[in-house]
Design a protein around this motif. Structure first.
Motif, mmCIF file in Angstrom:
data_model
loop_
_atom_site.group_PDB
_atom_site.id
_atom_site.type_symbol
_atom_site.label_atom_id
_atom_site.label_comp_id
_atom_site.label_asym_id
_atom_site.label_seq_id
_atom_site.Cartn_x
_atom_site.Cartn_y
_atom_site.Cartn_z
ATOM 1 N N HIS A 153 -0.748 4.549 3.120
ATOM 2 C CA HIS A 153 -0.189 3.285 2.630
ATOM 3 C C HIS A 153 1.338 3.327 2.653
ATOM 4 O O HIS A 153 2.001 2.333 3.021
ATOM 5 N N HIS A 157 3.837 0.773 4.989
ATOM 6 C CA HIS A 157 4.813 -0.147 4.426
ATOM 7 C C HIS A 157 6.253 0.295 4.691
ATOM 8 O O HIS A 157 7.156 -0.546 4.676
ATOM 9 N N GLY A 162 3.909 -3.099 6.500
ATOM 10 C CA GLY A 162 2.648 -3.301 5.802
ATOM 11 C C GLY A 162 1.423 -3.364 6.684
ATOM 12 O O GLY A 162 0.300 -3.447 6.158
ATOM 13 N N THR A 322 7.061 1.681 -10.902
ATOM 14 C CA THR A 322 6.360 0.445 -10.580
ATOM 15 C C THR A 322 5.647 -0.064 -11.824
ATOM 16 O O THR A 322 4.606 0.477 -12.227
ATOM 17 N N PRO A 325 2.662 -4.004 -9.297
ATOM 18 C CA PRO A 325 2.664 -3.874 -7.833
ATOM 19 C C PRO A 325 3.295 -5.115 -7.198
ATOM 20 O O PRO A 325 3.343 -6.177 -7.822
ATOM 21 N N PRO A 326 3.788 -5.016 -5.963
ATOM 22 C CA PRO A 326 3.677 -3.874 -5.052
ATOM 23 C C PRO A 326 4.788 -2.850 -5.261
ATOM 24 O O PRO A 326 5.792 -3.115 -5.909
ATOM 25 N N THR A 327 4.585 -1.670 -4.682
ATOM 26 C CA THR A 327 5.579 -0.601 -4.753
ATOM 27 C C THR A 327 6.775 -0.942 -3.880
ATOM 28 O O THR A 327 6.629 -1.513 -2.796
#
Length: 734
Positions: A153, A157, A162, A322, A325-327
């Motif tokens: 992930h 990103h 993404g 965080t 979300p999102p990070t």
């Protein structure tokens, strides 16, 4: 995510819960994105656009299209227009859109599977799967971390806006098995995704070793952790990886540069490490002590655990907290871009060089590792990278790297070996040469290199075995003075104990070699003499057998019946002696074989009776004081018997060669009963086919595959003897 002015920002982020928020200062004239189309980040007409106005009533930013659709002229909401971007800002937006379009065509592929097998055939296929140019200079970015910490992930990103270039999954099982790679056309890097540290249950040692191979070819390593606190495993992993890298990979990378003839030398300095730490409930590293930078705190943790990551160019820390979300991956991306622009320690290189380096490391450090025999005191123990061969005599392991035999490097050990009677790993060197600064290995043998086989046989029968130095000549004869002859170790040679490695040729000075050489000479004499006389009688053969038999053997004249079944022997029936107890048996009652080292027969299996085969140890009352006779004594007795009887039976000489083979066979020869097929052509031996031993390798061959003759000085054969076709092809001296 919100926008604030300077005053509001200062007021908001003085609060404790907002203090760790990451904030980036906006440039003057910044224009926000449209709030209406922000949910469509992809390219094309639905892509995210910059706002052209702001509705003061709805408090939303609108692009031209969304303003026309949601705020027609009939609505009387007040609008505030944003200044239109200049040519530079428009170019930046267009460039970002172009980068997104380039990322749309990227796909990942399996580079190395969980068994350390490279899934790409060659560098051309590697370049083809990356979909990059062959002459393009690239760097390598890889990611490490525990299973479930979001490594795939993070890469998606950070580098690919993404898109799921690397597979992600919400399931409990690890979605990344092996090593996967993809090409980032924006940053011109090879992005590598690895398997989680705690997810492997099968081939754990091989999978862990695979991570270090990836680390060795990487320029930047991201260690991704989602733990609220930095655990000790992180520091132990990086510390052990650094130590193993310096100990095993630095030397191999230098050798790979020379061996593969690479135009760009591989950097022996390790990659830069970025610890990407994401928290939810805890503060980031160093946030409660603003005066200390996070990197200094990391070094303190390494020292407390007695780990020193000296192999890496640098170790940096990037944390993000965080709450919702999102990070935010923008911070780690900026740090990666800074490292990519730094070419002082690690420079970019063509993709073919990257593949050659990985392939060379995979060939060097490969092979199965027994997990049940491994003490996992660290992440990368030496057993992952060093040769698994151990000395048969002392059990010490080889210190060289794996597969070093491919480079012609012999086994080595840091410790001294101990003597083993089973392997007789004592090596003789000429004492005189050693005192003059040279080390010359000498081998006891039947005759000097200048003697003919016949003359050597006669001299051997009188003076015993000889030790000959290539420089000093003959330095010792075992029976030169008959009585009071000193041991050669006390006079002319010095000894060293050397390691015995599995698969090696062993030690060449076994005096059983002398006995076999004597038999070869006698065989030649018998064949010549037999042309002029009749075959010897059974009585002469039995008498000659008794002359050369060990002291504990029952004489043939006293053997009338089989010791076990009591069956009377026919006139032409062979009487077989058990090598353990010395009694006489028929063939049926003495068909088994086992080693009888206590009787001087060495470690090779020899004929024994059924009763002795079942007993693991010979009873003490059957062992005589003079029963321990080596191959040298047997060979000496053969010579004496031939010398004393040669004149009497010159017209009818023969000897029981088959009976004497067990006594005379060198220890490196494969026993006859174990040879069922030719070692070269695999032809099956029949009762009418002769089994021939190669004097160099000791394997069994048919006559067609062993017709060549060469000297084998390393085995003590100074005159041309039978060798197989394989050994005959070897260059140099045998």
């Amino acid at each position: 995510v919100s926008l604030q002015c300077v005053l509001c920002d200062r007021e908001l982020h003085t609060q404790a819960r907002l203090r760790d928020h990451e904030r980036s200062r906006l440039q003057p004239g910044h224009i926000p994105y449209c709030d209406q189309c922000s949910s469509n980040p992809g390219p094309g007409p639905s892509a995210r656009h910059r706002a052209t106005s702001r509705c003061l009533s709805c408090k939303v930013n609108l692009c031209t299209e969304c303003q026309r659709r949601s705020h027609p002229s009939r609505r009387k909401h007040p609008l505030s227009s944003y200044p239109q971007p200049g040519p530079g800002e428009q170019g930046e937006a267009q460039s970002q859109q172009l980068d997104k379009r380039l990322s749309q065509i990227v796909s990942s592929f399996l580079l190395v599977d969980e068994k350390e097998q490279i899934q790409v055939a060659d560098e051309e296929e590697f370049i083809q799967k990356l979909d990059c140019k062959a002459d393009e200079n690239l760097k390598v970015v890889s990611i490490f971390g525990n299973t479930g910490d979001g490594k795939s992930h993070t890469l998606n990103h950070t580098f690919f806006y993404g898109r799921e270039v690397f597979k992600t999954s919400p399931a409990q099982e690890s979605c990344t098995v092996g090593v996967w790679a993809a090409y980032d056309p924006v940053h011109h890097v090879v992005v590598i995704d690895t398997e989680g540290l705690l997810g492997a249950t099968v081939n754990l040692s091989q999978r862990t070793r695979l991570l270090l191979k990836v680390l060795a070819i990487s320029d930047i390593v991201i260690y991704r952790t989602h733990a609220d606190r930095l655990h000790n495993d992180l520091f132990k992993f990086l510390g052990d990886a650094s130590e193993a890298y310096l100990k095993h990979f630095t030397k191999e990378l230098k050798a790979t540069t020379a061996r593969c003839g690479l135009d760009v030398p591989l950097s022996t300095l390790g990659p830069s490490v970025i610890i990407f730490h994401e928290t939810v409930h805890t503060k980031l590293l160093g946030s409660d002590r603003p005066s200390e930078i996070p990197e200094k705190l990391l070094q303190e943790r390494f020292r407390k655990l007695d780990r020193f990551p000296e192999a890496f160019c640098s170790i940096q820390y990037k944390g993000t907290r965080t709450y919702n979300p999102p990070t935010d991956f923008s911070g780690v991306l900026r740090m990666i871009e800074q490292q990519l622009s730094n070419n002082t320690t690690r420079s970019p290189r063509p993709p073919a060089i990257i593949f050659k380096a990985l392939n060379a490391l995979s060939e060097r450090f490969s092979g199965e590792i027994a997990d049940d025999q491994m003490a996992h005191s660290c992440f990368f123990p030496d057993e992952y990278f060093t040769c698994s061969c151990t000395c048969l005599s002392c059990g010490t392991g080889c210190k060289n790297s794996m597969n070093h035999a491919k480079d012609g490097i012999p086994h080595e050990s840091e410790s001294r070996c101990s003597y083993s009677h089973q392997y007789d790993n004592r090596v003789y060197t000429c004492k005189s040469c050693y005192e003059h600064g040279k080390e010359v290995i000498v081998v006891p043998k039947t005759s000097a290199s200048t003697d003919s086989p016949w003359l050597g046989l006669a001299i051997y029968a009188w003076s015993g075995y000889v030790i000959e130095c290539p420089t000093c000549g003959i330095i010792y004869r075992s029976r030169q003075y008959w009585f009071g002859n000193q041991d050669p170790v006390d006079t002319v040679v010095r000894t060293e104990i050397e390691h015995v490695w599995l698969g090696s040729d062993g030690f060449l000075k076994d005096n059983n070699n002398a006995a076999q050489r004597l038999l070869d000479g006698m065989n030649m004499m018998a064949q010549s003499v037999s042309e002029f006389g009749a075959k010897p009688t059974k009585a002469v053969t039995a008498w000659l057998t008794d002359q050369i038999a060990p002291a504990y053997w029952r004489p043939n004249s006293q053997i009338v019946n089989c010791q076990k079944c009591n069956k009377p022997f026919e006139d032409q029936e062979s009487k077989h002696h058990c090598r353990a107890c010395g009694e006489g048996f028929c063939d049926h009652c003495s068909s088994k074989s086992r080693p009888v080292p206590e009787r001087g027969w060495g470690s090779a299996p020899v004929r024994v009776c059924d009763e002795c085969y079942e007993d693991a140890v010979i009873k003490a009352d059957v062992v005589h004081e003079d029963g321990d006779e080596s191959g040298t004594i047997i060979a000496r007795k053969v010579g004496e018997a031939v010398q004393n009887t040669f004149g009497a039976v010159a017209t009818a000489i023969d000897f029981p060669l088959g009976l004497m083979k067990d006594a005379a066979r060198p220890s490196y020869w494969v026993p006859d009963h174990e040879i069922t097929n030719c070692c070269c052509c695999q032809k099956e031996f029949t009762t009418k086919m002769s089994k021939h031993h190669c004097r160099a390798c000791g394997q069994g061959f048919c006559n067609e595959c062993s017709q060549d003759r060469r000297t084998v000085s390393s085995r003590g054969w100074d005159h041309p003897v039978r060798v197989c076709v394989n050994c005959n092809k070897k260059p140099g001296d045998l």
